[in-house]
Scaffold this motif. Sequence first.
Motif, PDB file in Angstrom:
ATOM      1  N   UNK A  57       6.143   4.808 -13.580  1.00  0.00           N
ATOM      2  CA  UNK A  57       5.664   5.296 -12.278  1.00  0.00           C
ATOM      3  C   UNK A  57       6.847   5.202 -11.309  1.00  0.00           C
ATOM      4  N   UNK A  58       7.825   6.063 -11.528  1.00  0.00           N
ATOM      5  CA  UNK A  58       9.046   6.008 -10.715  1.00  0.00           C
ATOM      6  C   UNK A  58       8.740   6.212  -9.235  1.00  0.00           C
ATOM      7  N   UNK A  59       7.703   7.011  -8.958  1.00  0.00           N
ATOM      8  CA  UNK A  59       7.339   7.267  -7.559  1.00  0.00           C
ATOM      9  C   UNK A  59       6.921   5.980  -6.857  1.00  0.00           C
ATOM     10  N   UNK A  60       6.124   5.158  -7.518  1.00  0.00           N
ATOM     11  CA  UNK A  60       5.697   3.884  -6.920  1.00  0.00           C
ATOM     12  C   UNK A  60       6.907   2.986  -6.672  1.00  0.00           C
ATOM     13  N   UNK A  61       7.839   3.012  -7.640  1.00  0.00           N
ATOM     14  CA  UNK A  61       9.030   2.164  -7.507  1.00  0.00           C
ATOM     15  C   UNK A  61       9.860   2.578  -6.288  1.00  0.00           C
ATOM     16  N   UNK A  62      10.090   3.873  -6.172  1.00  0.00           N
ATOM     17  CA  UNK A  62      10.891   4.347  -5.033  1.00  0.00           C
ATOM     18  C   UNK A  62      10.169   4.044  -3.725  1.00  0.00           C
ATOM     19  N   UNK A  63       8.840   4.208  -3.761  1.00  0.00           N
ATOM     20  CA  UNK A  63       8.040   3.865  -2.590  1.00  0.00           C
ATOM     21  C   UNK A  63       8.267   2.389  -2.217  1.00  0.00           C
ATOM     22  N   UNK A  64       8.213   1.520  -3.221  1.00  0.00           N
ATOM     23  CA  UNK A  64       8.383   0.087  -2.977  1.00  0.00           C
ATOM     24  C   UNK A  64       9.728  -0.218  -2.336  1.00  0.00           C
ATOM     25  N   UNK A  65      10.758   0.443  -2.841  1.00  0.00           N
ATOM     26  CA  UNK A  65      12.095   0.190  -2.281  1.00  0.00           C
ATOM     27  C   UNK A  65      12.194   0.680  -0.841  1.00  0.00           C
ATOM     28  N   UNK A  66      11.590   1.830  -0.586  1.00  0.00           N
ATOM     29  CA  UNK A  66      11.666   2.358   0.786  1.00  0.00           C
ATOM     30  C   UNK A  66      10.823   1.498   1.734  1.00  0.00           C
ATOM     31  N   UNK A  67       9.677   1.059   1.247  1.00  0.00           N
ATOM     32  CA  UNK A  67       8.809   0.217   2.077  1.00  0.00           C
ATOM     33  C   UNK A  67       9.532  -1.073   2.471  1.00  0.00           C
ATOM     34  N   UNK A  68      10.211  -1.671   1.471  1.00  0.00           N
ATOM     35  CA  UNK A  68      10.977  -2.899   1.745  1.00  0.00           C
ATOM     36  C   UNK A  68      12.050  -2.645   2.780  1.00  0.00           C
ATOM     37  N   UNK A  69      12.770  -1.538   2.582  1.00  0.00           N
ATOM     38  CA  UNK A  69      13.881  -1.249   3.492  1.00  0.00           C
ATOM     39  C   UNK A  69      13.368  -1.062   4.918  1.00  0.00           C
ATOM     40  N   UNK A  70      12.131  -0.571   5.035  1.00  0.00           N
ATOM     41  CA  UNK A  70      11.559  -0.360   6.373  1.00  0.00           C
ATOM     42  C   UNK A  70      10.800  -1.593   6.858  1.00  0.00           C
ATOM     43  N   UNK A  71      10.786  -2.651   6.031  1.00  0.00           N
ATOM     44  CA  UNK A  71      10.052  -3.873   6.362  1.00  0.00           C
ATOM     45  C   UNK A  71       8.591  -3.594   6.692  1.00  0.00           C
TER      46      UNK A  71
END
Length: 404
Positions: free
Chosen positions: A370-384
């Motif tokens: 689920x690469x989409x969820x992973x990328x989402x997770x990274x972006x969410x973290x970066x945006x705190x």
Amino acid sequence: DGPVIIVGAGHGGYQVAASLRQAGFSNRICLINDEAHLPYQRPPLSKAYIKGSSGPESLMFRPEKFYQDQKIELIAGRAVSIDRASRKLLLASSETLPYGHLVLATGARNRLLDLPNANLPDVKYLRILDESEALRKIMPSKTRVVVIGAGFIGLEFAATARIKGLEVDVLELAPRVMARAVTAQVSEYFQSRHREAGIRIHLGVQATSIEAENGKVTGVSLSDGRHLPADLVVVGVGVLPNIELAAEAGLPVAAGIIVDEYLSTADPDVSAIGDCALFASPRFGGSLRLESVQNATDHARCLAARLTGDRKPYDGHPWFWSDQGDDKLQIAGLTTGYDRVVLRGDPARKAFSAFCYHGDRLLGIESINRAGDHMFGRRLQAMDRQITPEQAADESFDLKSALA
Ligand code: FAD
């Protein structure tokens, strides 16, 4: 001021040198390389490289010309001691290198198996290119492998060995695979996928001895009294950080070379990065030592920025991946210390993510295919930012809306 000398030409060491030049640093840069190859990527060693037939050049970060053009001196050899008072590094060749700043990017080494016969040629490890190459060469002549340790590297190798037609047994002392690194849901998924592929996974057991005849491995005995035949043993029981150079120079060490949030040791002229560094993390509270490409390269970029005048504490967002057979595991964040796991997607469909929460706080996401969820997770973290456990579990909740 003065030269930057980097000990270790792995992911972290290479990146410091490259990022320093990119930032316009013009002093001497030396990269001390104790492996007989140009700096290379390690992750494929247990994945594509061991599966395929490409040569070592496919792993190199850059061709030799890059180092010449960038005036990065690759020095073959091993650093043996640091004279901090006169700011000099001593190499095994007896050459001494004066430094303005010293970077320790010494990584980690295999934890060795302390068993009789563990040093036979058919007992292999998998950390460096030469080891991957050696394994790739002997695999076609082997029929039955016992893999000791069901961590990322052991399982990646096991999946490949099975694809190549070997009989595979995996031994793991913990009650589930990758127990230190992933949630029980993800362990269970991989256990069943590997078993479906015909790999026998033995949990809660230890190897007690390796049997051999005439110097050739014949099998492995287990703590529960069983005996598994084998003509090859691959050991993946973790690593030890290379801290000795720092310790012998009087720098504080514990489960890694101790550095502050700027990646500086107790000596302002010496920094440590990557797998060998135990770094203070204001974001996660306390000290961390991580073993990942993201950690080593982001450390390197942070340090190169500091050495060129942009001093900021290290605040990288952890992420990681592991390819096992047809499955791709990706982890965003640090999935430890959670008290609740919420699944999105469906393990039965071979695509799901485990969202790990402490209370209502999302700590990280383990995604399988689920690469989409992973990328989402990274972006969410970066945006705190956060999403609630209910939103995570609800497939109709549009993740993108949380990033808008
Ligand atoms: P390293 O890359 O290990 O480099 C350290 C270098 O320093 C080595 O070349 C070492 O020989 C050298 N050295 C040590 N002491 C001295 C000395 N005294 N003098 C000179 N040189 C010295 N991470 C991921 O994120 N995803 C993955 O899928 C993944 N897969 C992996 C698969 C394998 C098989 C392995 C081994 C690792 C994998 N990793 C993965 C982890 C990742 O490769 C490491 O975290 C990363 O390489 C750490 O970089 P580093 O620069 O700290 O250390």
